[in-house]
Design a protein around this motif. Structure first.
Motif, PDB file in Angstrom:
ATOM      1  N   VAL A 124       0.837  -1.206   0.000  1.00  0.00           N
ATOM      2  CA  VAL A 124       0.000   0.000   0.000  1.00  0.00           C
ATOM      3  C   VAL A 124       0.870   1.253   0.000  1.00  0.00           C
ATOM      4  O   VAL A 124       0.592   2.224  -0.712  1.00  0.00           O
ATOM      5  N   ALA A 125       1.937   1.235   0.802  1.00  0.00           N
ATOM      6  CA  ALA A 125       2.842   2.382   0.843  1.00  0.00           C
ATOM      7  C   ALA A 125       3.488   2.632  -0.515  1.00  0.00           C
ATOM      8  O   ALA A 125       3.614   3.788  -0.958  1.00  0.00           O
ATOM      9  N   THR A 126       3.879   1.560  -1.193  1.00  0.00           N
ATOM     10  CA  THR A 126       4.512   1.699  -2.504  1.00  0.00           C
ATOM     11  C   THR A 126       3.513   2.207  -3.545  1.00  0.00           C
ATOM     12  O   THR A 126       3.856   3.048  -4.390  1.00  0.00           O
ATOM     13  N   MET A 127       2.294   1.730  -3.495  1.00  0.00           N
ATOM     14  CA  MET A 127       1.264   2.224  -4.411  1.00  0.00           C
ATOM     15  C   MET A 127       0.960   3.695  -4.146  1.00  0.00           C
ATOM     16  O   MET A 127       0.777   4.486  -5.089  1.00  0.00           O
ATOM     17  N   LEU A 128       0.896   4.057  -2.873  1.00  0.00           N
ATOM     18  CA  LEU A 128       0.654   5.457  -2.524  1.00  0.00           C
ATOM     19  C   LEU A 128       1.795   6.331  -3.032  1.00  0.00           C
ATOM     20  O   LEU A 128       1.569   7.440  -3.561  1.00  0.00           O
ATOM     21  N   ALA A 129       3.025   5.832  -2.908  1.00  0.00           N
ATOM     22  CA  ALA A 129       4.181   6.576  -3.414  1.00  0.00           C
ATOM     23  C   ALA A 129       4.137   6.675  -4.935  1.00  0.00           C
ATOM     24  O   ALA A 129       4.568   7.690  -5.505  1.00  0.00           O
ATOM     25  N   ALA A 130       3.614   5.649  -5.599  1.00  0.00           N
ATOM     26  CA  ALA A 130       3.485   5.684  -7.059  1.00  0.00           C
ATOM     27  C   ALA A 130       2.557   6.826  -7.484  1.00  0.00           C
ATOM     28  O   ALA A 130       2.837   7.550  -8.444  1.00  0.00           O
ATOM     29  N   CYS A 131       1.474   6.997  -6.742  1.00  0.00           N
ATOM     30  CA  CYS A 131       0.578   8.126  -7.028  1.00  0.00           C
ATOM     31  C   CYS A 131       1.311   9.442  -6.808  1.00  0.00           C
ATOM     32  O   CYS A 131       1.152  10.400  -7.576  1.00  0.00           O
ATOM     33  N   GLY A 132       2.132   9.492  -5.767  1.00  0.00           N
ATOM     34  CA  GLY A 132       2.865  10.711  -5.463  1.00  0.00           C
ATOM     35  C   GLY A 132       3.863  11.090  -6.540  1.00  0.00           C
ATOM     36  O   GLY A 132       3.965  12.261  -6.926  1.00  0.00           O
ATOM     37  N   VAL A 133       4.627  10.100  -7.050  1.00  0.00           N
ATOM     38  CA  VAL A 133       5.631  10.429  -8.064  1.00  0.00           C
ATOM     39  C   VAL A 133       4.970  10.766  -9.399  1.00  0.00           C
ATOM     40  O   VAL A 133       5.456  11.635 -10.143  1.00  0.00           O
ATOM     41  N   MET A 134       3.866  10.116  -9.712  1.00  0.00           N
ATOM     42  CA  MET A 134       3.196  10.415 -10.982  1.00  0.00           C
ATOM     43  C   MET A 134       2.540  11.788 -10.963  1.00  0.00           C
ATOM     44  O   MET A 134       2.498  12.479 -11.980  1.00  0.00           O
ATOM     45  N   THR A 187       2.813  -2.984  -7.525  1.00  0.00           N
ATOM     46  CA  THR A 187       2.728  -1.585  -7.942  1.00  0.00           C
ATOM     47  C   THR A 187       2.801  -1.450  -9.454  1.00  0.00           C
ATOM     48  O   THR A 187       2.120  -0.586 -10.039  1.00  0.00           O
ATOM     49  N   ALA A 188       3.596  -2.298 -10.100  1.00  0.00           N
ATOM     50  CA  ALA A 188       3.632  -2.293 -11.566  1.00  0.00           C
ATOM     51  C   ALA A 188       2.262  -2.662 -12.125  1.00  0.00           C
ATOM     52  O   ALA A 188       1.777  -2.047 -13.087  1.00  0.00           O
ATOM     53  N   ALA A 257      11.403   5.345  -3.928  1.00  0.00           N
ATOM     54  CA  ALA A 257      12.331   4.863  -4.960  1.00  0.00           C
ATOM     55  C   ALA A 257      11.849   3.547  -5.550  1.00  0.00           C
ATOM     56  O   ALA A 257      11.895   3.337  -6.769  1.00  0.00           O
ATOM     57  N   ALA A 258      11.375   2.642  -4.696  1.00  0.00           N
ATOM     58  CA  ALA A 258      10.840   1.367  -5.184  1.00  0.00           C
ATOM     59  C   ALA A 258       9.611   1.604  -6.055  1.00  0.00           C
ATOM     60  O   ALA A 258       9.433   0.952  -7.098  1.00  0.00           O
ATOM     61  N   ALA A 259       8.775   2.556  -5.654  1.00  0.00           N
ATOM     62  CA  ALA A 259       7.566   2.857  -6.425  1.00  0.00           C
ATOM     63  C   ALA A 259       7.908   3.422  -7.800  1.00  0.00           C
ATOM     64  O   ALA A 259       7.353   2.997  -8.821  1.00  0.00           O
ATOM     65  N   ASN A 260       8.835   4.376  -7.829  1.00  0.00           N
ATOM     66  CA  ASN A 260       9.193   4.980  -9.104  1.00  0.00           C
ATOM     67  C   ASN A 260       9.869   3.970 -10.030  1.00  0.00           C
ATOM     68  O   ASN A 260       9.667   3.989 -11.253  1.00  0.00           O
TER      69      ASN A 260
END
Length: 317
Positions: A124-134, A187-188, A257-260
């Motif tokens: 969930v944290a990685t998905m949330l970070a994915a939204c943040g970087v996008m 996340t991918a 970083a993992a999310a991006n």
């Protein structure tokens, strides 16, 4: 102060009581003969200054009480007792500086377990970070860093290295690597789904993102920040100042970083994928190195404290 509740076999109670009485910094000793039923035995309770707790717990374990009876330790939030104040003054050092190695090892062992809850939080944290970087949204990045549970396995690795516990090293490393692998794969997939719904696009990956570009552009400052965060995080665990862990979590970019890396890989942007991966590795390495060195320094410090305590009566004589 710490409160110890012990169950001792009846024939071992006197030895345990003598051990407690000769430990500097103990007080409020209570013995209840025959009170325990499972396992059968006597109940012994006492309070001990935090700075003397590791020595007493270690001695109790060396006596085998953890196998023949029970050792339970609780933190006392408030103790209104003149004798307790005197016990804390008698014990060497300061309670805030004390390291309870058994408690630390037990806590990091629990936090380093690869289970559904740990994977859920990290994913969930990685998905949330994915939204943040996008979206190039720093607030979402900070939120994702606060949610991520990865400091547990990192602390487990540091503790295991200092305590020379290879099994815990591999357990923590497995939780860390497998956890990030699962979170990045999920996340991918999340990125692909968001693209289907038109919420993510390749143009968002390729766009200038001034607020979050540092995530895939690592430098030596990334390592320095992670190193400092590793020191602060380790101190917060060993001194029971857990509130500092929030500051540690939002100062390193492991989860973002993992999310991006996952999002960039899903859009075949290998440059950002590699940059984000380097950022992730820099952060992980910095925290492990700093945490291990901090624990070694604390271990050395308390060894010196004990040597001075032992030498003091000889000097006086």
């Amino acid at each position: 102060m710490l409160h110890l509740r012990l169950i001792t076999p009846a024939d071992r109670t006197d030895d345990v009581v003598r051990l407690i009485e000769k430990t500097v910094g103990t007080t409020h000793l209570v013995v209840i003969p025959g009170a325990a039923r499972n396992p059968a035995g006597d109940v012994v309770m006492c309070d001990v200054a935090r700075e003397a707790g590791d020595e007493l717990i270690g001695a109790l374990r060396e006596s085998g009480l953890d196998r023949t009876g029970s050792i339970a330790v609780e933190t006392i939030d408030l103790s209104l007792s003149k004798r307790a104040d005197e016990a804390e003054e008698e014990a060497p050092g300061e309670g805030a500086d004390a390291v309870l190695w058994e408690q630390l090892r037990d806590a990091t062992h629990e936090e380093s377990t690869l289970n559904v809850t740990y994977l859920a939080f990290l994913t969930v944290a990685t998905m949330l970070a994915a939204c943040g970087v996008m979206l190039d949204n720093a607030i979402l990045i900070v939120g994702a860093m606060a949610v991520g549970p990865e400091f547990g396995p990192l602390a487990g690795i540091c503790t295991a290295l200092v305590q020379r516990a290879p099994q815990l090293v591999w357990r923590s490393l497995w939780a860390l690597l497998a956890g990030f692998a699962v979170a990045m794969v999920m996340t991918a997939g999340f990125s692909w789904l968001m693209d289907v719904f038109g919420l993510f696009s390749k143009s968002m990956v390729e766009a200038d993102r001034p607020n979050t570009a540092f995530i895939w552009q690592p430098d030596w400052m990334s390592f320095v920040v992670a190193f400092l965060a590793g020191i602060a995080g380790t101190l917060s665990l060993t001194s029971a100042k857990s509130g500092a862990l929030i500051g540690v979590a939002i100062s390193v970019t492991t989860v973002p970083a993992a999310a991006n890396a996952a999002v960039a890989l899903s859009y075949t942007d290998y440059s950002q994928t590699w940059g984000s991966t380097k950022q992730l590795l820099f952060n992980l390495l910095g925290i492990v190195v700093a945490g291990t060195l901090t624990l070694l320094a604390q271990k050395w410090f308390w060894a010196m404290q004990r040597k001075r305590q032992v030498a003091r009566p000889d000097t006086a004589g």
